[in-house]
Design a protein around this motif. Structure first.
Motif, PDB file in Angstrom:
ATOM      1  N   GLU A 191      -3.904  -3.931   9.596  1.00 38.12           N
ATOM      2  CA  GLU A 191      -2.772  -4.332   8.752  1.00 38.12           C
ATOM      3  C   GLU A 191      -3.037  -5.670   8.086  1.00 38.12           C
ATOM      4  N   ARG A 192      -3.540  -6.613   8.863  1.00 37.51           N
ATOM      5  CA  ARG A 192      -3.782  -7.949   8.339  1.00 37.51           C
ATOM      6  C   ARG A 192      -4.869  -7.924   7.264  1.00 37.51           C
ATOM      7  N   ALA A 193      -5.950  -7.188   7.522  1.00 35.83           N
ATOM      8  CA  ALA A 193      -7.037  -7.101   6.550  1.00 35.83           C
ATOM      9  C   ALA A 193      -6.576  -6.423   5.272  1.00 35.83           C
ATOM     10  N   THR A 194      -5.775  -5.371   5.412  1.00 36.48           N
ATOM     11  CA  THR A 194      -5.245  -4.680   4.243  1.00 36.48           C
ATOM     12  C   THR A 194      -4.318  -5.593   3.449  1.00 36.48           C
ATOM     13  N   GLY A 195      -3.451  -6.306   4.170  1.00 36.30           N
ATOM     14  CA  GLY A 195      -2.557  -7.244   3.496  1.00 36.30           C
ATOM     15  C   GLY A 195      -3.308  -8.345   2.774  1.00 36.30           C
ATOM     16  N   ASN A 196      -4.354  -8.881   3.404  1.00 35.26           N
ATOM     17  CA  ASN A 196      -5.148  -9.933   2.762  1.00 35.26           C
ATOM     18  C   ASN A 196      -5.795  -9.440   1.468  1.00 35.26           C
ATOM     19  N   ALA A 197      -6.249  -8.195   1.493  1.00 35.71           N
ATOM     20  CA  ALA A 197      -6.898  -7.644   0.301  1.00 35.71           C
ATOM     21  C   ALA A 197      -5.884  -7.340  -0.800  1.00 35.71           C
ATOM     22  N   LEU A 198      -4.752  -6.768  -0.427  1.00 31.47           N
ATOM     23  CA  LEU A 198      -3.779  -6.356  -1.437  1.00 31.47           C
ATOM     24  C   LEU A 198      -3.020  -7.534  -2.048  1.00 31.47           C
ATOM     25  N   LYS A 199      -2.846  -8.618  -1.314  1.00 30.19           N
ATOM     26  CA  LYS A 199      -2.056  -9.736  -1.840  1.00 30.19           C
ATOM     27  C   LYS A 199      -2.724 -10.365  -3.061  1.00 30.19           C
ATOM     28  N   ARG A 200      -3.996 -10.066  -3.282  1.00 23.58           N
ATOM     29  CA  ARG A 200      -4.727 -10.612  -4.423  1.00 23.58           C
ATOM     30  C   ARG A 200      -4.474  -9.807  -5.693  1.00 23.58           C
ATOM     31  N   HIS A 201      -3.601  -8.793  -5.584  1.00 22.53           N
ATOM     32  CA  HIS A 201      -3.269  -7.941  -6.723  1.00 22.53           C
ATOM     33  C   HIS A 201      -1.769  -7.994  -6.985  1.00 22.53           C
ATOM     34  N   PRO A 202      -1.330  -7.743  -8.208  1.00 24.69           N
ATOM     35  CA  PRO A 202       0.112  -7.738  -8.501  1.00 24.69           C
ATOM     36  C   PRO A 202       0.842  -6.727  -7.623  1.00 24.69           C
ATOM     37  N   ARG A 203       1.999  -7.131  -7.112  1.00 23.32           N
ATOM     38  CA  ARG A 203       2.730  -6.289  -6.163  1.00 23.32           C
ATOM     39  C   ARG A 203       3.154  -4.962  -6.778  1.00 23.32           C
ATOM     40  N   ASP A 204       3.373  -4.911  -8.069  1.00 28.03           N
ATOM     41  CA  ASP A 204       3.827  -3.664  -8.678  1.00 28.03           C
ATOM     42  C   ASP A 204       2.688  -2.703  -9.006  1.00 28.03           C
ATOM     43  N   LYS A 205       1.457  -3.040  -8.559  1.00 30.81           N
ATOM     44  CA  LYS A 205       0.300  -2.192  -8.838  1.00 30.81           C
ATOM     45  C   LYS A 205      -0.115  -1.342  -7.635  1.00 30.81           C
ATOM     46  N   PHE A 206       0.582  -1.494  -6.505  1.00 31.50           N
ATOM     47  CA  PHE A 206       0.196  -0.712  -5.335  1.00 31.50           C
ATOM     48  C   PHE A 206       1.414  -0.373  -4.484  1.00 31.50           C
ATOM     49  N   TYR A 207       1.255   0.706  -3.706  1.00 36.04           N
ATOM     50  CA  TYR A 207       2.239   1.120  -2.707  1.00 36.04           C
ATOM     51  C   TYR A 207       1.578   1.013  -1.342  1.00 36.04           C
ATOM     52  N   VAL A 208       2.306   0.464  -0.384  1.00 31.34           N
ATOM     53  CA  VAL A 208       1.746   0.298   0.950  1.00 31.34           C
ATOM     54  C   VAL A 208       2.581   1.101   1.949  1.00 31.34           C
ATOM     55  N   ALA A 209       1.864   1.788   2.839  1.00 29.97           N
ATOM     56  CA  ALA A 209       2.508   2.586   3.885  1.00 29.97           C
ATOM     57  C   ALA A 209       2.037   2.088   5.242  1.00 29.97           C
ATOM     58  N   THR A 210       2.960   1.943   6.168  1.00 30.38           N
ATOM     59  CA  THR A 210       2.591   1.620   7.541  1.00 30.38           C
ATOM     60  C   THR A 210       3.550   2.340   8.477  1.00 30.38           C
ATOM     61  N   LYS A 211       3.378   2.123   9.787  1.00 27.60           N
ATOM     62  CA  LYS A 211       4.002   3.024  10.751  1.00 27.60           C
ATOM     63  C   LYS A 211       4.586   2.275  11.957  1.00 27.60           C
ATOM     64  N   LEU A 212       5.500   2.966  12.626  1.00 29.24           N
ATOM     65  CA  LEU A 212       6.047   2.487  13.899  1.00 29.24           C
ATOM     66  C   LEU A 212       5.204   3.105  15.008  1.00 29.24           C
ATOM     67  N   SER A 213       4.207   2.349  15.473  1.00 29.57           N
ATOM     68  CA  SER A 213       3.207   2.870  16.423  1.00 29.57           C
ATOM     69  C   SER A 213       3.539   2.468  17.857  1.00 29.57           C
ATOM     70  N   ASN A 214       4.732   2.773  18.289  1.00 28.46           N
ATOM     71  CA  ASN A 214       5.188   2.342  19.616  1.00 28.46           C
ATOM     72  C   ASN A 214       4.845   3.373  20.687  1.00 28.46           C
ATOM     73  N   PHE A 215       3.568   3.742  20.775  1.00 22.99           N
ATOM     74  CA  PHE A 215       3.135   4.738  21.755  1.00 22.99           C
ATOM     75  C   PHE A 215       3.243   4.221  23.194  1.00 22.99           C
ATOM     76  N   SER A 216       2.749   3.018  23.403  1.00 20.34           N
ATOM     77  CA  SER A 216       2.541   2.535  24.765  1.00 20.34           C
ATOM     78  C   SER A 216       3.785   1.957  25.415  1.00 20.34           C
ATOM     79  N   ASP A 217       4.765   1.620  24.596  1.00 16.94           N
ATOM     80  CA  ASP A 217       6.002   1.046  25.135  1.00 16.94           C
ATOM     81  C   ASP A 217       7.125   1.402  24.169  1.00 16.94           C
ATOM     82  N   PRO A 218       8.025   2.294  24.571  1.00 15.32           N
ATOM     83  CA  PRO A 218       9.081   2.736  23.654  1.00 15.32           C
ATOM     84  C   PRO A 218      10.287   1.816  23.586  1.00 15.32           C
TER      85      PRO A 218
END
Length: 462
Positions: A119-146
């Motif tokens: 997530e951090r690496a993706t955010g670092n790369a995308l922040k260098r581009h205009p926000r209206d030029k990309f869509y970002v998807a992420t997830k609620l990955s609460n497998f180990s502790d609900p």
């Protein structure tokens, strides 16, 4: 889906991530990634011909049919250190910059990818581009502790890591893992679905959906919630390819059913694993010849990507593109997309029937089984085995005509691909890995089978 031996402190520290693994050699000179081996098509890479999809209810949104799956950035060569970021940010930046320049605008990640650093690496790369030029998807990955505490931590950290004020596409991660019991604990009892609905109302989330692997009861229940207007799923992410259409393995459900249920409800679909973790581009030679005879100028992988994009409700097709040649080949395939005819789809279904005769292990190299508490590199072991199956280097007995060559290729490749201390012989059958496998592979049993096969090869007793 709960790692019982991991306490909350450890989970919050590493966020359930996976470890980077060693590349393959001999039977496979480079670790197979979702995009597969290097393509042979070296034509120009268009910058302005990407195919985009639009759907009712998506305000002015044009989604590139090629989506960037950011799960496998850990495979970019770097020098990993225990407890430190294993990712090469410059390499991630280069790939994402190139994708942006060539029309890719959908980027999918999760808190658990790459030891929690993706997530951090993706955010670092995308922040260098205009926000209206990309869509970002992420997830609620609460497998180990609900617990709600962990779920809220994951949710809030995603905004910080991605460096955005709004998440365009937010998913409940891998519903179906652990069945209805885990679905209720992870999303219902802790109030997270209701919370996410309110977050969408106030504009923090633009589109709410889920990704699915495992127990079909969870998939059907989630769609029943949609039908009853308890929650509106704006999109759903499923595993779909021309093999899984009818030949889904383990506890996975044929994609024909999954897609059909979403299509009749008008729900846009995101495809994951279009190449089954690279297995649909690393196919036996007779399958390669079959595809090449039909279309000599196209890469093996392009058949799968054309298939994945040739359904009307597909919003985007995710590919974990670690190498530039894979990214370029996929851009060519989708710039623009030439949809398959019904006859070509049937050709691939017939190909899937042929492939189902080969006993590969349905590992997608997702690394959800990692880290192994005893140090095994589980995905590398499976990838090496599957590669050798496809190349005919898994002899059944000493009577096989190519026994000597196959024996040598398997053993040498195994030692080069997997360090000795990380090989199948060290499996203790603790079974901490199996509950996390989206493909429901019985991992300890497979480790024992592979280790026995290897010992027979070494002792020449096969």
């Amino acid at each position: 889906m709960i790692m019982k031996d991991m306490n909350r402190r450890d989970f919050m520290k590493i966020v359930g991530g996976a470890t980077a693994t060693t590349g393959l050699a001999a039977c496979s000179p480079k670790r197979t990634i979702d995009a597969g081996p290097a393509p042979t098509n070296q034509g120009p890479v268009p910058t302005d011909k990407m195919t985009y999809r639009t759907f009712p209810g998506f305000v002015d949104e044009k989604i590139s049919i090629l989506g960037y799956g950011c799960m496998r950035f850990a495979d970019i060569e770097n020098v990993p250190h225990e407890g430190k970021n294993p990712l090469n940010q410059d390499a991630v930046n280069k790939l994402i910059d190139y994708a942006m320049e060539h029309g890719v605008n959908y980027y999918d990640v999760a808190p658990v990818y790459s030891q929690g650093y993706a997530e951090r690496a993706t955010g670092n790369a995308l922040k260098r581009h205009p926000r209206d030029k990309f869509y970002v998807a992420t997830k609620l990955s609460n497998f180990s502790d609900p617990s709600r505490e962990v779920a809220m931590m994951l949710y809030n950290n995603s905004f910080k890591n991605l460096q955005v004020d709004v998440i365009d596409f937010y998913l409940l991660h891998m519903i179906g893992g652990g069945g209805m019991e885990q679905f209720n604990k992870r999303f219902i009892e802790n109030g997270m679905i209701e919370f996410l609905k309110k977050e969408q109302e106030r504009g923090k989330i633009r589109h709410l959906g889920f990704s699915f692997h495992g127990d079909i009861a969870c998939f059907d229940y989630a769609l029943k919630m949609h039908d009853n207007k308890e929650v509106k799923w704006d999109f759903v992410q499923i595993q779909m390819n021309f093999v899984d259409w009818k030949h889904a393995s383990g506890f996975n459900t044929p994609a024909e059913y999954l897609y059909g249920e979403l299509e009749k409800r008008g729900i846009p679909v995101v495809i994951m694993e279009p190449l089954l973790g690279g297995r649909l581009s690393n196919v036996p030679q007779h399958i390669v010849s079959r595809l090449k005879q039909r279309d000599p100028g196209s890469s093996v992988a392009s058949w799968s990507f054309r298939y994945a994009g040739s359904f009307p409700k597909i919003m985007t097709v995710l590919s974990g593109m670690v190498y530039m040649e894979h990214l370029q080949d996929n851009i060519r395939t989708y710039s623009p997309l030439k949809e398959l005819t019904d006859e070509e789809k049937q050709f691939l279904y017939d190909t899937a029937d042929l492939m189902s005769q080969y006993p590969t292990i349905p590992c997608n190299d997702c690394k959800y089984c990692m880290p192994c508490p005893y140090g095994l590199d589980i995905p590398a072991i499976f990838v090496h085995y599957n590669k050798c199956v496809n190349e005919g280097n898994v002899p059944k007995s000493q009577e096989d005509p190519n026994y000597t060559e196959a024996r040598r290729a398997f053993l040498i490749g195994y030692d080069r691909s997997v360090p000795k201390l990380r090989q199948a012989a060290h499996c203790t059958s603790c079974n901490q890995c199996t509950p996390h496998c989206p493909q429901n592979i019985r991992i300890p049993q497979e480790m024992q089978r592979i280790d026995k096969f290897i010992e027979n090869l070494k002792q020449n007793t096969l």
